[in-house]
Write a protein that holds these residues in place. Structure first.
Motif, PDB file in Angstrom:
ATOM      1  N   PRO A  46       0.897  -1.208   0.030  1.00  0.00           N
ATOM      2  CA  PRO A  46      -0.066  -0.036  -0.122  1.00  0.00           C
ATOM      3  C   PRO A  46       0.916   1.481  -0.003  1.00  0.00           C
ATOM      4  N   GLN A  47       2.046   1.155   0.719  1.00  0.00           N
ATOM      5  CA  GLN A  47       2.735   2.426   0.784  1.00  0.00           C
ATOM      6  C   GLN A  47       3.643   2.863  -0.743  1.00  0.00           C
ATOM      7  N   ARG A  48       3.831   1.420  -1.372  1.00  0.00           N
ATOM      8  CA  ARG A  48       4.594   1.452  -2.412  1.00  0.00           C
ATOM      9  C   ARG A  48       3.683   2.299  -3.610  1.00  0.00           C
ATOM     10  N   ASP A  49       2.396   1.971  -3.395  1.00  0.00           N
ATOM     11  CA  ASP A  49       1.301   2.176  -4.586  1.00  0.00           C
ATOM     12  C   ASP A  49       0.983   3.420  -4.208  1.00  0.00           C
ATOM     13  N   ARG A  50       0.879   4.045  -3.094  1.00  0.00           N
ATOM     14  CA  ARG A  50       0.603   5.573  -2.715  1.00  0.00           C
ATOM     15  C   ARG A  50       1.758   6.195  -3.381  1.00  0.00           C
ATOM     16  N   ILE A  51       3.088   6.090  -2.842  1.00  0.00           N
ATOM     17  CA  ILE A  51       3.829   7.373  -3.387  1.00  0.00           C
ATOM     18  C   ILE A  51       4.085   6.996  -4.878  1.00  0.00           C
ATOM     19  N   LYS A  52       3.825   5.912  -5.437  1.00  0.00           N
ATOM     20  CA  LYS A  52       4.011   5.822  -6.966  1.00  0.00           C
ATOM     21  C   LYS A  52       2.799   6.730  -7.601  1.00  0.00           C
ATOM     22  N   VAL A  53       1.571   6.585  -7.127  1.00  0.00           N
ATOM     23  CA  VAL A  53       0.417   7.492  -7.794  1.00  0.00           C
ATOM     24  C   VAL A  53       0.914   9.043  -7.591  1.00  0.00           C
ATOM     25  N   LEU A  54       1.338   9.399  -6.194  1.00  0.00           N
ATOM     26  CA  LEU A  54       1.455  10.870  -6.379  1.00  0.00           C
ATOM     27  C   LEU A  54       2.740  11.210  -6.936  1.00  0.00           C
ATOM     28  N   ASN A  55       3.759  10.342  -7.342  1.00  0.00           N
ATOM     29  CA  ASN A  55       4.996  10.862  -7.926  1.00  0.00           C
ATOM     30  C   ASN A  55       4.558  10.897  -9.436  1.00  0.00           C
ATOM     31  N   THR A  56       3.498  10.331 -10.006  1.00  0.00           N
ATOM     32  CA  THR A  56       3.230  10.456 -11.311  1.00  0.00           C
ATOM     33  C   THR A  56       2.293  11.513 -11.225  1.00  0.00           C
ATOM     34  N   ASP A  57       1.545  11.915 -10.221  1.00  0.00           N
ATOM     35  CA  ASP A  57       0.901  13.339 -10.388  1.00  0.00           C
ATOM     36  C   ASP A  57       1.814  14.511 -10.383  1.00  0.00           C
ATOM     37  N   LEU A  58       2.883  14.377  -9.421  1.00  0.00           N
ATOM     38  CA  LEU A  58       3.946  15.585  -9.438  1.00  0.00           C
ATOM     39  C   LEU A  58       4.431  15.490 -10.882  1.00  0.00           C
ATOM     40  N   GLN A  59       4.958  14.350 -11.584  1.00  0.00           N
ATOM     41  CA  GLN A  59       5.779  14.540 -12.625  1.00  0.00           C
ATOM     42  C   GLN A  59       4.797  15.030 -13.705  1.00  0.00           C
ATOM     43  N   ALA A  60       3.444  14.900 -13.532  1.00  0.00           N
ATOM     44  CA  ALA A  60       2.381  15.472 -14.605  1.00  0.00           C
ATOM     45  C   ALA A  60       2.415  17.104 -14.670  1.00  0.00           C
ATOM     46  N   LYS A  61       2.942  17.572 -13.399  1.00  0.00           N
ATOM     47  CA  LYS A  61       2.975  18.913 -12.924  1.00  0.00           C
ATOM     48  C   LYS A  61       4.274  19.578 -13.507  1.00  0.00           C
ATOM     49  N   LEU A  62       5.648  18.905 -13.053  1.00  0.00           N
ATOM     50  CA  LEU A  62       6.504  19.308 -12.911  1.00  0.00           C
ATOM     51  C   LEU A  62       7.513  18.774 -14.159  1.00  0.00           C
ATOM     52  N   GLY A  63       6.977  17.810 -14.961  1.00  0.00           N
ATOM     53  CA  GLY A  63       7.641  17.408 -16.015  1.00  0.00           C
ATOM     54  C   GLY A  63       8.717  16.266 -15.458  1.00  0.00           C
ATOM     55  N   LYS A  64       9.722  15.495 -16.194  1.00  0.00           N
ATOM     56  CA  LYS A  64      10.403  14.583 -15.873  1.00  0.00           C
ATOM     57  C   LYS A  64      11.634  15.039 -14.744  1.00  0.00           C
ATOM     58  N   VAL A  65      10.967  14.885 -13.552  1.00  0.00           N
ATOM     59  CA  VAL A  65      12.223  15.206 -12.330  1.00  0.00           C
ATOM     60  C   VAL A  65      12.311  14.013 -11.564  1.00  0.00           C
ATOM     61  N   ALA A  66      13.458  14.012 -10.816  1.00  0.00           N
ATOM     62  CA  ALA A  66      13.944  12.903  -9.997  1.00  0.00           C
ATOM     63  C   ALA A  66      13.135  12.888  -8.757  1.00  0.00           C
ATOM     64  N   LEU A  67      12.458  12.043  -8.093  1.00  0.00           N
ATOM     65  CA  LEU A  67      11.595  12.044  -6.989  1.00  0.00           C
ATOM     66  C   LEU A  67      12.122  10.793  -6.075  1.00  0.00           C
ATOM     67  N   PRO A  68      11.838  10.807  -4.819  1.00  0.00           N
ATOM     68  CA  PRO A  68      11.944   9.725  -3.842  1.00  0.00           C
ATOM     69  C   PRO A  68      10.992   8.728  -4.179  1.00  0.00           C
ATOM     70  N   GLN A  69      11.410   7.401  -4.160  1.00  0.00           N
ATOM     71  CA  GLN A  69      10.624   6.275  -4.611  1.00  0.00           C
ATOM     72  C   GLN A  69      10.123   5.806  -3.198  1.00  0.00           C
ATOM     73  N   VAL A  70      10.454   6.231  -1.952  1.00  0.00           N
ATOM     74  CA  VAL A  70      10.166   5.629  -0.720  1.00  0.00           C
ATOM     75  C   VAL A  70       9.731   6.917   0.035  1.00  0.00           C
ATOM     76  N   THR A  71       8.865   6.629   1.175  1.00  0.00           N
ATOM     77  CA  THR A  71       8.348   7.584   2.200  1.00  0.00           C
ATOM     78  C   THR A  71       9.345   7.763   3.349  1.00  0.00           C
ATOM     79  N   GLY A  72      10.354   6.436   3.393  1.00  0.00           N
ATOM     80  CA  GLY A  72      11.336   6.691   4.468  1.00  0.00           C
ATOM     81  C   GLY A  72      10.770   6.514   5.671  1.00  0.00           C
ATOM     82  N   LEU A  73       9.328   6.059   5.802  1.00  0.00           N
ATOM     83  CA  LEU A  73       8.764   5.901   7.218  1.00  0.00           C
ATOM     84  C   LEU A  73       8.415   4.461   7.345  1.00  0.00           C
TER      85      LEU A  73
END
Length: 300
Positions: free
Chosen positions: A91-118
């Motif tokens: 569930p955590q992997r899926d959640r950050i993956k969805v949010l990263n997709t949303d971020l890249q739709a707004k910011l373009g192809k940017v490097a992002l954390p793939q884990v929450t660290g929590l």
């Protein structure tokens, strides 16, 4: 070499979960306020490789990062990143993956954390951002439930971590933003201690504090401790080196700094990883040093 248990240095998971619940409540502190504004730095420009200082490029921590080229050419880096990502519950992997997709739709192809660290609770991860491709600030929060991407309600939550990108006119200007210290020069004559891998660290001791500084590759590292609370920086310094053996941080081009605090204070983000990439500076601040390392190590 001494190996310290993580729980002796980092707030236990149950306590972290309680802290994060408090962080999710409306309101902010000075750290949150200062980190929530996007930089108004100049637009991106190409950086000549001659502007980048690679004089310390002999250390694994300096030269091994997690960019796509490194992952293709260094199996160890790829395996470490895969382990870090797979260690998260689905569930955590899926959640950050969805949010990263949303971020890249707004910011373009940017490097992002793939884990929450929590640990617990991060399936309720929320993200809000400001800025554009060249200059942005991303706030990571955990609430009682997952909210819509960039929801106004997220901006009322206190972030447990913030990732910022700033673009400058030149690599020289970007380099000036990094508090890079050559410990051997800055603390010459001060007491020293030996860390793993033959690293020499230098103490900076004074009223109320006992800090430890060292260099590894292109990184300047410092650990702070409150001597009035009978803290010593050594245990966290050893733990940091253990983490850096386990995870691969981005490779600075040309310098980076790690500034950690042995005291973990709720609602504060005084654990800092900051690095230069040509004319760009990335800054990751977090409430917990291990969270900061895991998030930075998963950026791609």
């Amino acid at each position: 070499m001494l190996n310290f248990k993580k729980l002796s240095l980092v707030v236990p998971v149950a306590l972290i979960a309680g802290t994060l619940a408090a962080c999710s409540q409306p309101g902010s502190n000075n750290a949150a306020d200062s980190s929530s504004t996007t930089s108004s730095s100049s637009s991106a420009s190409n950086t000549n490789n001659n502007d980048v200082d690679n004089s310390n490029a002999g250390s694994p921590i300096a030269t091994v990062g997690n960019d796509n080229n490194t992952l293709q050419n260094n199996p160890s880096a790829k395996r470490a990143l895969d382990r870090l990502i797979k260690a998260q519950p689905t569930p955590q992997r899926d959640r950050i993956k969805v949010l990263n997709t949303d971020l890249q739709a707004k910011l373009g192809k940017v490097a992002l954390p793939q884990v929450t660290g929590l640990g617990q609770g991060s399936e309720n991860l929320n993200i809000a951002y400001t800025g554009n491709h060249n200059n942005y600030t991303i706030n990571y929060t955990v609430g009682d439930k997952p909210l819509a991407f960039n929801s106004p309600a997220v901006t009322k939550q206190n972030p447990y971590a913030v990732l910022q990108k700033q673009t400058f006119n030149s690599a020289d200007e970007a380099k000036k933003q990094i508090s890079y210290i050559v410990a051997e020069d800055a603390f010459s004559g001060m007491p020293v201690t030996g860390l793993k891998s033959g690293i020499t660290a230098f103490y900076d001791q004074g009223a109320g504090h006992s800090n430890l500084y060292w260099n590894e590759g292109n990184w300047s590292l410092g650990v702070k401790a409150n001597s009035l609370a009978n803290q010593k920086p050594d245990p966290l310094a050893h733990q940091v080196l253990d983490w850096l053996d386990q995870y691969f941080l981005p490779a600075p081009k040309s310098v980076g700094q790690i500034s950690f605090n042995s005291t973990i204070t709720p609602r504060m983000r005084d654990q800092v990883i900051k690095w230069q990439d040509g004319n760009i500076v990335f800054t990751l601040t977090a409430h917990d040093p291990e969270t900061a390392v895991k998030m930075a190590a998963s950026i791609r």
